[in-house]
Design an enzyme around this catalytic site. Structure first.
Site, short mmCIF file in Angstrom:
data_model
loop_
_atom_site.label_atom_id
_atom_site.label_comp_id
_atom_site.label_asym_id
_atom_site.label_seq_id
_atom_site.Cartn_x
_atom_site.Cartn_y
_atom_site.Cartn_z
N GLU A 3 -0.25 -10.63 -12.15
CA GLU A 3 -1.18 -9.90 -13.00
C GLU A 3 -1.82 -10.89 -13.96
O GLU A 3 -1.14 -11.70 -14.58
CB GLU A 3 -0.43 -8.81 -13.79
CG GLU A 3 -1.26 -8.07 -14.82
CD GLU A 3 -2.58 -7.50 -14.28
OE1 GLU A 3 -2.57 -6.80 -13.25
OE2 GLU A 3 -3.63 -7.78 -14.90
N ASP A 10 -10.34 -4.29 -8.40
CA ASP A 10 -11.54 -4.09 -9.19
C ASP A 10 -12.76 -4.16 -8.28
O ASP A 10 -12.94 -5.14 -7.58
CB ASP A 10 -11.60 -5.20 -10.24
CG ASP A 10 -12.52 -4.85 -11.38
OD1 ASP A 10 -12.22 -5.22 -12.51
OD2 ASP A 10 -13.58 -4.21 -11.11
N ASN A 44 -3.34 -16.22 -12.10
CA ASN A 44 -4.58 -15.91 -11.41
C ASN A 44 -4.34 -16.06 -9.90
O ASN A 44 -4.27 -17.16 -9.39
CB ASN A 44 -5.66 -16.88 -11.88
CG ASN A 44 -7.00 -16.59 -11.27
OD1 ASN A 44 -7.10 -15.93 -10.23
ND2 ASN A 44 -8.06 -17.09 -11.89
N ALA A 45 -4.19 -14.92 -9.22
CA ALA A 45 -3.89 -14.96 -7.78
C ALA A 45 -5.01 -15.62 -6.99
O ALA A 45 -4.79 -16.21 -5.95
CB ALA A 45 -3.63 -13.56 -7.26
N GLY A 92 -2.39 -8.42 -8.34
CA GLY A 92 -3.00 -7.50 -9.30
C GLY A 92 -2.11 -6.29 -9.48
O GLY A 92 -2.50 -5.17 -9.20
N GLU A 104 -0.09 3.38 -11.44
CA GLU A 104 -0.90 3.99 -12.50
C GLU A 104 -2.21 4.53 -11.94
O GLU A 104 -2.58 5.68 -12.12
CB GLU A 104 -1.28 2.91 -13.51
CG GLU A 104 -0.44 2.82 -14.74
CD GLU A 104 -1.07 3.54 -15.91
OE1 GLU A 104 -0.38 4.34 -16.53
OE2 GLU A 104 -2.27 3.30 -16.18
N GLU A 105 -2.92 3.59 -11.25
CA GLU A 105 -4.23 3.92 -10.69
C GLU A 105 -4.09 5.08 -9.71
O GLU A 105 -4.89 6.02 -9.71
CB GLU A 105 -4.80 2.71 -9.95
CG GLU A 105 -5.43 1.66 -10.85
CD GLU A 105 -6.66 2.17 -11.59
OE1 GLU A 105 -6.79 1.86 -12.77
OE2 GLU A 105 -7.45 2.91 -10.99
N LEU A 113 -3.77 -3.36 -4.16
CA LEU A 113 -3.96 -1.94 -4.45
C LEU A 113 -5.00 -1.74 -5.53
O LEU A 113 -4.91 -2.32 -6.60
CB LEU A 113 -2.61 -1.34 -4.91
CG LEU A 113 -1.76 -0.68 -3.83
CD1 LEU A 113 -1.56 -1.57 -2.62
CD2 LEU A 113 -0.41 -0.29 -4.40
#
Lengths: 236, 361
Positions: A81, A136, A113-114, A58, A210-211, A133
């Site tokens: 991702e 969701d 899709n991990a 992700g 980013e997050e 990291l």
């Protein structure tokens, strides 16, 4: 005569909704098995005996993978991702970065899709580091099966990690952090671990994504937890 | 480079409704258990068929059991019988047909097995989870492992050391047992769902999947030893005990193959629609069709059929054939095509504008 400056992608062209259903069959390209994966498509200098050692599950807009690329120039690393536009952004970002500096040739991104395809890409015990990291939260109980950390998936993480390999987790949602700590510590193949100052990845966790930057901007808190893959206590 | 590309999937509930009739080979070779609807019968190796029990009756006060109550799985061991029914009820029975316990499965079960090492009953379900219960009391439920998609078949290896689970995402996972959190290996090679796993030798497994391939695997090296492309989607795969035969069934035919090199030996047509197949004694199989029970003796020369006399009181009713699971449709990537088209246009416009600017200045 115009000098050609390298154009970096602008995030505003790649915005995409944060949630994607990981349980449905989106169109993905993935190898039938790790032996059939051609990594040279992602890394120009990849030789058949090389191995990808770090995976950011992700990876979002790629902040961590870009940072790790320069911290560990001798390791190959990949971000997974699921979102089309976001993975496309990271792809374009690496293309631009590599034009400026070929050192970034050890890092890349794959749209996949991990939750479903980790074992398709990685052999048993191949990874040294796995990063989760700001996953969701999927707060609703009916969405718990979408969470990237669950009892079932931990067995897959333990499978792709070498013994002694590390999982790095970060979240700005205390409930998610507690959930991850509970699941990892209760799982027989992981134990909580505190790395020493020489662990450059641990130092880079917050503030590179980013997050993470958003959390800092909003004066929020981030919690980190690192776990080590240990030998099966029940195995003869 | 071999990559797997899946198409856009139109989300539909996978219809894994089992046949309303099942035949199961009793673990010690003494005969077969036959389920027709919710009635359970025993067919001994010699002797007449007789009724054992009626299953699927929901005990008072239990609320989670919705759905038709036909038997969808059977497992046997020295101490007794375990059945699961489509209404999520698990029941354990003595060989005399007395119910000893019942329990409610969390989701609809897809396979029922007895673990050779600790005698527990192992259940895999549509939610992708596998768990075990103690016998005969069916309590002490323990979570074993989880897949992200439906577990379509599940077996325990004969030595009791491994549990093999096959799912809709083309994966066959081999985990240690009972420490199922420890994955031994993944058997990767199918390009569609894997719906049957059987053990053919001490260290070999065979699987069939929606990609119409039959694959032979070596458990120790986790590699493919042989693979053949079949000409259709077969519904069942059965290993014949103590022989080197594999049996495939479609709704109207039985095909015998060598378990060593997957070479084709015989195919015979069967009258009626085949619903379930099991092999108990050496060289023998029992086939259940929509309205008959057929016993076949198997040899390298062929298969010979003897119909079985059905006992009184058997009501065939509307026996259904289990429907095939959906394959992932290899349709076009409509969503991203639009995105990449817009992106390409945007870059074109930007380049054109930049060039126009240069010209003007």
């Amino acid at each position: 005569m115009m000098a050609v400056a390298v154009k970096h992608p602008k995030k505003r062209h790649y915005r995409q909704r944060a949630h994607s259903n990981p349980l449905s069959d989106h169109s993905f390209e993935y190898p039938v098995s790790p032996d059939t994966m051609d990594w040279s498509v992602i890394y120009p200098n990849f030789k058949p005996e090389d191995r990808v050692r770090f995976c950011d599950v992700g990876c979002g807009y790629g902040g961590l993978v870009v940072t790790l690329s320069t911290l560990y120039p001798d390791k190959f690393m990949v971000g997974f991702e699921i979102r089309v536009k976001v993975s496309d952004y990271v792809n374009d970002r690496f293309k631009a970065l590599r034009l400026e500096n070929p050192v970034y040739g050890n890092a890349g991104v794959i749209r996949t899709n991990a939750m479903k395809y980790l074992p398709n890409f990685f052999r048993k015990g191949q990874l040294e580091k796995l990063f989760i990291l700001y996953p969701d939260p999927h707060f609703k109980r009916c969405k718990h099966k979408w969470r990237i950390v669950s009892e079932g998936l931990l067995a897959e993480y333990a499978y792709v990690l070498a013994e002694g390999g590390l999982v790095y987790t970060v979240s700005d949602v205390k409930e998610v952090h507690d959930w991850m700590v509970k699941h990892f510590t209760e799982f027989p193949l992981f134990e909580r671990y505190t790395p020493g100052p020489e662990d450059k990845a641990a130092q880079a966790l917050i503030g590179t994504t980013e997050e993470g930057k958003k959390v800092i901007r909003n004066n929020g808190e981030s919690w980190t937890a690192i776990f080590r893959r240990v030998t099966d206590p029940q195995q003869q | 480079v071999s990559t797997q590309s899946t198409g856009q999937h139109y989300f539909k509930r996978i219809n894994l409704r089992h046949a309303m009739a099942l035949v199961h080979a009793i673990h010690d070779g003494s005969g077969y258990l036959i389920a027709i609807g919710r009635e359970l019968y025993k067919l001994p190796s010699s002797g007449a068929m007789e009724k054992v029990a009626s299953c699927g009756e929901v005990p008072p006060g239990v609320s989670d059991c919705e759905g038709e109550a036909f038997i969808s799985g059977i497992a046997t061991c020295k101490e007794g019988i375990v059945t699961c029914s489509n209404n999520k009820l698990l029941e354990s029975w003595t060989w005399q047909g007395t119910r000893t316990a019942n329990a409610v499965a969390v989701k609809r079960p897809t396979a029922l097995r007895i673990s050779p090492s600790d005698g527990r009953v192992v259940v895999s379900d549509k939610a992708g989870d596998a768990y075990s219960f103690s016998l005969p009391s069916l309590d002490d439920r323990r979570y074993l492992l989880g897949h992200v998609s439906v577990i379509m078949d599940c077996i325990l290896t004969r030595d009791g050391r491994y549990i093999v689970t096959a799912d809709r995402d083309e994966k066959v996972r081999v985990s240690h047992y009972p420490n199922c959190y420890n994955v031994h290996s993944y058997l990767l090679g199918h390009t569609e769902f894997v719906h049957r796993v059987v053990q053919t030798g001490n260290t070999t497994l065979a699987t069939i999947g929606g990609d119409e391939r039959l694959i032979l695997w070596d458990l120790q090296s986790s590699t493919v030893t042989a693979t053949i492309k079949l000409d259709q989607l077969f519904s069942t795969l059965t290993a014949l005990p103590s022989t080197h035969f594999l049996l495939l069934s479609s709704p109207t035919t039985l095909s015998l193959l060598s378990a060593k090199d997957l070479s084709h030996l015989h195919t015979v047509p069967v009258e009626g629609t085949i619903v379930s197949v099991a092999s108990g004694d050496v060289g023998e199989i029992v086939v259940l069709t929509k309205e008959s029970i057929l016993r076949y003796s198997v040899s390298p020369d062929g298969l010979t059929c003897t119909p079985v006399e059905v006992c009184e009181g058997v009501v065939w009713g509307d026996v259904r054939v289990s429907s095939q699971p959906e394959r992932k449709k290899p349709a076009g990537n409509k969503g991203f095509e639009a995105y990449y088209e817009r992106k390409r246009k945007r870059i074109e416009d930007e380049t054109a504008k930049a060039e126009a600017k240069v010209c003007v200045s």
